[in-house]
Design an enzyme around this catalytic site. Structure first.
Site, PDB file in Angstrom:
ATOM      1  N   GLU A 191       7.539  16.542  18.312  1.00  0.00           N
ATOM      2  CA  GLU A 191       7.684  17.982  18.118  1.00  0.00           C
ATOM      3  C   GLU A 191       6.512  18.612  18.855  1.00  0.00           C
ATOM      4  O   GLU A 191       5.364  18.498  18.431  1.00  0.00           O
ATOM      5  CB  GLU A 191       7.662  18.308  16.627  1.00  0.00           C
ATOM      6  CG  GLU A 191       8.311  19.650  16.297  1.00  0.00           C
ATOM      7  CD  GLU A 191       7.424  20.823  16.638  1.00  0.00           C
ATOM      8  OE1 GLU A 191       7.700  21.502  17.659  1.00  0.00           O
ATOM      9  OE2 GLU A 191       6.461  21.059  15.908  1.00  0.00           O
ATOM     10  N   CYS A 194       3.376  26.638  17.298  1.00  0.00           N
ATOM     11  CA  CYS A 194       4.248  26.244  18.409  1.00  0.00           C
ATOM     12  C   CYS A 194       5.415  27.208  18.589  1.00  0.00           C
ATOM     13  O   CYS A 194       5.920  27.382  19.692  1.00  0.00           O
ATOM     14  CB  CYS A 194       4.760  24.819  18.207  1.00  0.00           C
ATOM     15  SG  CYS A 194       5.706  24.561  16.681  1.00  0.00           S
TER      16      CYS A 194
END
Length: 480
Positions: free
Chosen positions: A243, A277
């Site tokens: 991720e 993110c």
């Protein structure tokens, strides 16, 4: 009685480090880093402990996870203070982490009694079925930005499904992102050896990925580091769930209600100093609303308070360290030198970077407008105009990243059509890009990850192996 015992932070062999408060530079405590030899010992111990844990009744594993969720809430004042001071989070963000981490444990507890497999049809006279079995030892590598949540979302389901875990948190948040979770699980009754916390740098991470006892790697971090982890894991023929970073688009169509959208827009880029993110790295606004949008977002940015989140009531705290601040400012200065207008912010004091709005940010080349084309990971909102829906689609999809997409409009059918044309793992209509829930599958595409997912049922694929078994009443006969 305090949850955290600093004596337990000093049992490794990689040298001493300090837990530093970014807002003041004060050392909050000391701990030892992990050396490669610590990884080997932890993985060996974990592999031995995992055998018994995998055969424990599901109810026993579920009970440990439920108690862990309760204990995170019970120790909220202590854990929350560490999140605020060690990671530079405002109190609301710390509250979110504690709530979400506890929910991760509750959801993981439910995984322990999910159906184990399927009965399959077969052309032969036999019973044919699949079953899910624990992967074994799971290596978890986590970043500094949401340290408790990003550790819990892998540690909790991996343990619930019968695995052992070796966790390597970022050394900058080793306590709130590692030692706090280990203390919670120890108090919850997790058997010794099933969860080890090894804060360390790249060498420690490399040793964790390479160790033959670690069969699955769960990595959250930058795209650059993720590529290295993925390549190393592939060389050792083990799964890596990656991720990674993002440069998410936040698209504002011409019919958007800007009164309602402004809070959404600011949160998308400035929450936790933009160190997320999913942060909106590109605000794409219809040309008919562009000037008003820039003006209002800049005013919003100027109204936000930046300061010490432990001692003041603020909207934004400090960024994590000086090297990170210098990188943010370099991208902003480079964009300004290329002709981008700084409509708000672009200033800092110590590690406190003002929320920044960059107007007239163009796609072009990354070098021409670096804060638009790259992941800034700071409180920076580049804004770009578009004229048509096709142009908005092209701009939103013009990135190697594919994590999140936000769309603001009164026409949800139109938004769904737009979303279908932009590669993204997460889409939020009439909401901003920073969203997460324990039951929802989470992950990105392209430079944002391998398409692997965390959350809900996706954890079954992440942390188990599927085995095919057949059973006959008598031995089968073959031509020879």
């Amino acid at each position: 009685m305090p949850l955290l015992d600093p004596a337990r932070w000093r049992l490794l062999h990689g040298g001493e480090a300090a837990a530093v408060e970014p807002a003041t530079g004060e050392a909050l405590g000391t701990f030892t880093l992990a050396a490669p030899s610590d990884v080997e010992e932890a993985a060996l111990t974990a592999a031995r402990a995992q055998r018994a844990w995998a055969t424990a009744p599901y109810s026993e594993r579920a009970a440990v996870l439920r108690r862990a969720g309760d204990l995170i809430r019970r120790h909220e004042p202590e854990i929350g203070e560490w999140i605020v001071r060690e990671s530079g989070s405002i109190r609301g963000k710390a509250d979110f982490e504690i709530r979400t981490a506890s929910e991760e444990c509750y959801e993981a507890a439910a995984l322990a009694h999910r159906p184990l497999g399927q009965v399959l049809p077969s052309t032969a006279p036999r019973l044919s079925y699949t079953s899910r079995i624990p992967a074994g030892v799971v290596g978890v590598i986590t970043p500094f930005n949401a340290p408790l949540v990003l550790a819990a979302r892998s540690v909790a389901p991996a343990l619930a499904l019968g695995n052992a875990v070796v966790l390597k948190p970022d050394p900058r948040t080793a306590v709130c992102g590692g030692h706090a979770l280990a203390a919670v699980f120890a108090e919850a009754g997790l058997p010794e050896g099933l969860l080890r916390v090894l804060p360390g740098g790249a060498e420690t991470g490399r040793a964790l990925v390479e160790d033959p006892r670690v069969r699955v790697v769960s990595f959250t971090g930058s795209t650059r580091a993720g590529r290295a982890v993925g390549e190393l894991a592939a060389r050792h023929l083990k799964r890596a769930h990656l991720e990674l970073g993002g440069n998410s688009a936040f698209v504002v169509l011409e019919d958007a209600d800007l009164d309602a959208a402004m809070s959404t827009a600011a949160w998308a880029s400035f929450f936790h100093q933009g160190q997320v993110c999913m942060t909106a790295g590109r605000h794409l606004v219809h040309s008919s609303r562009y000037d008003e949008y820039v003006e209002r977002l800049a005013a919003k940015a100027d109204s936000l308070t930046v300061g010490d989140p432990y001692r003041e009531q603020v909207h934004l705290g400090p960024v994590i360290d000086r090297g990170h601040l210098d990188r943010i400012d370099e991208l902003v200065r480079g964009s300004a030198a290329a002709g981008v207008r700084i409509a708000a912010g672009g200033r800092y004091r110590d590690l406190f970077y003002r929320p920044t709005v960059l107007a007239d940010a163009g796609p072009g080349s990354v070098g021409a407008s670096p804060a638009y084309g790259r992941e800034v990971f700071g409180p920076v909102a580049p804004v770009r105009a578009f004229d048509t829906l096709d142009e908005a689609v092209a701009l939103a999809g013009d990135s190697g990243y594919g994590l999140a997409l936000g769309i603001v409009t009164r026409d949800t059918a139109r938004a769904l059509d737009l979303a279908d044309r932009v590669p993204a793992g997460l889409v939020h209509i009439n909401d901003q890009t920073v969203n997460d829930e324990p039951i929802a599958p989470f992950g990105g595409l392209g430079d944002s990850g391998t398409g692997s997912r965390f959350g809900g049922e996706a954890n079954l694929d992440a942390f188990t192996e599927t085995r095919w078994t057949t059973v006959r009443a008598t031995p089968a006969a073959y031509p020879f």
